[in-house]
Design a protein around this motif. Structure first.
Motif, PDB file in Angstrom:
ATOM      1  N   CYS A   1      -4.803   9.620  -2.302  1.00 58.85           N
ATOM      2  CA  CYS A   1      -4.532   8.665  -1.207  1.00 58.85           C
ATOM      3  C   CYS A   1      -5.817   7.923  -0.828  1.00 58.85           C
ATOM      4  CB  CYS A   1      -3.985   9.383   0.018  1.00 58.85           C
ATOM      5  SG  CYS A   1      -2.374  10.119  -0.263  1.00 58.85           S
ATOM      6  N   GLU A   2      -6.901   8.652  -0.736  1.00 59.85           N
ATOM      7  CA  GLU A   2      -8.178   8.017  -0.369  1.00 59.85           C
ATOM      8  C   GLU A   2      -8.581   6.970  -1.398  1.00 59.85           C
ATOM      9  OE1 GLU A   2     -11.434  10.689   0.608  1.00 59.85           O
ATOM     10  OE2 GLU A   2      -9.956  12.080   1.442  1.00 59.85           O
TER      11      GLU A   2
ATOM     12  N   TYR B   1      -6.487   3.904  -1.141  1.00 52.16           N
ATOM     13  CA  TYR B   1      -6.884   3.105   0.014  1.00 52.16           C
ATOM     14  C   TYR B   1      -8.129   2.274  -0.317  1.00 52.16           C
ATOM     15  CZ  TYR B   1      -7.918   1.814   4.802  1.00 52.16           C
ATOM     16  OH  TYR B   1      -8.165   1.095   5.933  1.00 52.16           O
TER      17      TYR B   1
ATOM     18  N   LEU C   1      -6.848   8.875   5.627  1.00 49.63           N
ATOM     19  CA  LEU C   1      -7.242   7.481   5.393  1.00 49.63           C
ATOM     20  C   LEU C   1      -8.417   7.084   6.268  1.00 49.63           C
ATOM     21  CD1 LEU C   1      -3.869   5.618   4.851  1.00 49.63           C
ATOM     22  CD2 LEU C   1      -5.325   6.791   3.207  1.00 49.63           C
TER      23      LEU C   1
ATOM     24  N   PHE D   1       0.841  -1.194   0.000  1.00 47.37           N
ATOM     25  CA  PHE D   1       0.000   0.000   0.000  1.00 47.37           C
ATOM     26  C   PHE D   1       0.885   1.256   0.000  1.00 47.37           C
ATOM     27  CE2 PHE D   1      -2.197   3.366   2.407  1.00 47.37           C
ATOM     28  CZ  PHE D   1      -3.125   3.679   1.428  1.00 47.37           C
TER      29      PHE D   1
ATOM     30  N   THR E   1     -12.385   5.464   5.134  1.00 47.86           N
ATOM     31  CA  THR E   1     -13.074   4.251   5.584  1.00 47.86           C
ATOM     32  C   THR E   1     -14.470   4.590   6.097  1.00 47.86           C
ATOM     33  OG1 THR E   1     -11.983   4.546   7.708  1.00 47.86           O
ATOM     34  CG2 THR E   1     -11.117   2.827   6.284  1.00 47.86           C
TER      35      THR E   1
ATOM     36  N   LEU F   1      -1.762   0.001   7.719  1.00 47.77           N
ATOM     37  CA  LEU F   1      -1.574   0.475   6.336  1.00 47.77           C
ATOM     38  C   LEU F   1      -1.104   1.926   6.303  1.00 47.77           C
ATOM     39  CD1 LEU F   1      -4.473  -1.085   4.228  1.00 47.77           C
ATOM     40  CD2 LEU F   1      -2.152  -1.924   4.589  1.00 47.77           C
ATOM     41  N   VAL F   2      -1.570   2.713   7.260  1.00 38.25           N
ATOM     42  CA  VAL F   2      -1.215   4.128   7.284  1.00 38.25           C
ATOM     43  C   VAL F   2       0.296   4.335   7.453  1.00 38.25           C
ATOM     44  CG1 VAL F   2      -1.642   4.350   9.760  1.00 38.25           C
ATOM     45  CG2 VAL F   2      -1.790   6.362   8.301  1.00 38.25           C
TER      46      VAL F   2
END
Ligand code: GN1
Ligand code: MG
Length: 364
Positions: free
Chosen positions: A279-280, A283, A359, A251, A363, A302-303
């Motif tokens: 980035c979003e 993800y 991020l 990632f 979600t 992941l971040v």
């Protein structure tokens, strides 16, 4: 490379027809890669001819075995899932007349040939969130398709590849052994390295408990082929580093390469930013197919990926500069230093943009 030279090499492979043209393709830093067009009974078919960098990958047999293992597994998975268009979704490796998957020429150089997957393109950065999503989804799918492959079936082609502690140690050794001129030129970068080394301690600790997975380990956005018409991810390429790793690496390398507003070697750093919307999308694309296999801790980790990978690359580029450019292809003497400074800028941007917050919003 001349068409004559290409023809001579292509003859070693189980192919028929005449070479019509050859041209360099791609922007990889390690191998040499060409597109070779052949006339086959009146139909033009293109192949990828690749010279393997055996300074970097010193065991061509292991490399070849891994590649076959991964491609066989992937094809089996996709076939079982009823995937259409298999020769677009997986790489097709052309065998040699002697029955192997690579050819060693008289000078000792190692070559391999793939079918070129037509009607695709690659990106060095994502222009839109849709492209970012498509690329990340392809890498996620790739990882998910290898989730059940027993790790001991793959050799470690580059041991310690994304070992951050090892990369820190290598940078220190390179700095200690560097000539005076490069030491001076790298002074500011080395200062930044010291700061990020300290930050890295916490990430290394956090990653320790995470499970090992079969990862791609080189998920630069230009390692996925996108469809020219639909823009969808077609095929993941550059499989030489497929081996156990952490999902955060895959990632992270995507964010590092897809989301900045400038190239990996851009030097105008004040205007370089990391785009939150990219980035979003990365993800969302990455977790679409990996969510089911990830533990809670893995998902939360992941971040760390973008920090981890930008840090690794900053240290590797800087170490290579200090060693006198022995690893990456360079076009000028500051090239590796410029690349390192660029990665340090990306690290700064990740803080400024609050990647963790970005991020978590994607979600929600
Ligand atoms: C190399 O082969 P290529 O250019 O996709 C490198 C990656 C780096 C990348 C930096 C085997 O990848 O680890 O992220 O350059 N591959 C190897 O651009 O070292
Ligand atoms: Mg590549």
């Amino acid at each position: 490379m001349s068409p004559g030279a290409a023809a001579e090499l292509m003859e070693a492979f189980w192919l028929y027809g005449d070479v019509q043209s050859v041209r360099p393709i791609g922007s990889g830093h390690i191998h040499g890669t060409w597109a070779v067009e052949m006339d086959q009974a009146g139909v033009s078919v293109r192949y990828i001819l690749q010279q393997v960098n055996t300074q970097v990958f010193q065991d061509p047999d292991m490399l070849a075995r891994n590649l076959t293992t991964v491609l066989d597994w992937q094809q089996h998975q996709y076939r079982a899932a009823g995937t259409a268009n298999m020769s677009r979704r997986c790489l097709t490796l052309i065998h040699t007349r002697r029955g192997g998957t690579y050819h060693t020429d008289a000078a000792g150089f190692v070559w391999r040939v793939f079918l070129l997957i037509e009607h695709t393109y690659t990106l060095d950065r994502a222009d839109t969130p849709a492209q970012a999503y498509a690329a990340a989804r392809a890498f996620g799918q790739f990882g998910a398709s290898l989730a059940e492959l027993p790790p001991d079936r793959l050799g470690l082609t580059l041991p310690g590849f994304h070992d951050l502690s090892l990369r820190i140690a290598q940078l220190r050794t390179a700095a200690a052994g560097a000539g005076a001129e490069r030491q001076v030129a790298a002074a500011r970068a080395l200062e930044q390295a010291r700061y990020w080394e300290q930050r890295a301690t916490a990430w290394i600790e956090a990653a320790e408990a995470l499970p090992w997975r079969i990862c791609h380990n080189d998920t630069k956005i230009n390692n996925v082929l996108l469809d020219r018409t639909t823009g969808e991810g077609v095929c993941v390429i550059d499989l030489d580093t497929v081996m156990p790793g952490r999902l955060l690496y895959d990632f992270g390398d995507l964010v590092r390469t897809a989301a900045p507003t400038a190239d990996e070697d851009a030097t105008e750093l004040d205007t370089l930013h990391v785009r939150a919307e990219i980035c979003e999308a990365l993800y969302r694309g990455f977790v679409a197919d990996t969510q089911a296999m990830m533990t809670q801790a893995e998902q939360e980790s992941l971040v760390l990926g973008p920090y981890w990978m930008a840090c690794i690359m900053a240290f590797r580029f800087l170490a290579d500069f200090l060693r006198g450019d022995t690893y990456y292809k360079v076009r000028h003497s500051r090239h590796n230093l410029d690349r390192a400074l660029n990665q340090f800028r990306i690290l700064e941007c990740l803080d400024q943009m609050d990647i963790a917050g970005t991020l978590s919003r994607s979600t929600a």
